[in-house]
Design a protein around this motif. Sequence first.
Motif, short mmCIF file in Angstrom:
data_model
loop_
_atom_site.label_atom_id
_atom_site.label_comp_id
_atom_site.label_asym_id
_atom_site.label_seq_id
_atom_site.Cartn_x
_atom_site.Cartn_y
_atom_site.Cartn_z
N PRO A 142 33.84 -1.77 -1.03
CA PRO A 142 32.91 -2.90 -0.84
C PRO A 142 31.45 -2.47 -0.73
N GLU A 143 31.18 -1.35 -0.08
CA GLU A 143 29.79 -0.93 0.09
C GLU A 143 29.15 -0.46 -1.21
N ARG A 144 29.99 -0.16 -2.22
CA ARG A 144 29.45 0.28 -3.51
C ARG A 144 29.24 -0.86 -4.50
N LEU A 145 29.91 -1.98 -4.27
CA LEU A 145 29.84 -3.09 -5.21
C LEU A 145 28.42 -3.55 -5.53
N PRO A 146 27.53 -3.66 -4.53
CA PRO A 146 26.18 -4.16 -4.85
C PRO A 146 25.39 -3.23 -5.78
N ARG A 147 25.84 -1.96 -5.95
CA ARG A 147 25.04 -0.99 -6.71
C ARG A 147 25.62 -0.62 -8.07
N ILE A 148 26.80 -1.11 -8.39
CA ILE A 148 27.47 -0.58 -9.59
C ILE A 148 26.74 -0.90 -10.89
N PHE A 149 25.89 -1.93 -10.89
CA PHE A 149 25.14 -2.26 -12.10
C PHE A 149 23.74 -1.61 -12.12
#
Length: 208
Positions: A142-149
Amino acid sequence: ASVRLALDSLRSGVTDVDPEIMGYLELVDHEVDQCVKFTERLLRLGMQPSEAPELVELTPVVEDTLGLVRWDAEQRKVVMTSVLEPGLRALASDSELRMVMLNLIQNAFHAMPQGGELEVSSRLAVPWIEITVRDTGMGIKPERLPRIFDPFYSRRADGAKGTGLGLSIVRTIVEGYGGRIEVRSDPGHGSRFIVLLPDAASASGTAT
């Protein structure tokens, strides 16, 4: 072409050809056909986008891209399936949509270093065309989801060092055609990337 000519000559005028030789020639002929199709897919992928969006049918885009990566999927022990609603069309660039699909499929491969299942589906969700790429891989924390793009952000599950540009390119292309991309992930159980593109028929008020 020379193999096909030889086969045609043998079929039409000779009856006492060794069946094993004929079998080999037919196998070579089949493989040549496959190579031609593979090259055509690569050429479509590498085409320069047209200045103006064109009417692009989604099913051939998805099927061609899956065909392009089929050998890679087999080596990675990934089973690929597709469930595609026919006749869906978007105003976009054929080559750029192929790039979107290729990046999403390769991203799914990277999430399944031990193999797994990949499903690509499409459906009409007026006024959108919805394309979903689902994998059974490692999932995303979850903590990585905002940065994957984000450009240059790479945390591949297979441990390889990536450029971090694939998903950034996907988002840029999709948003450039008035769409959006969503991701839903369950760590340890896989991810779903959902591409939403404006449906050409809904925009024009005509049926697909």
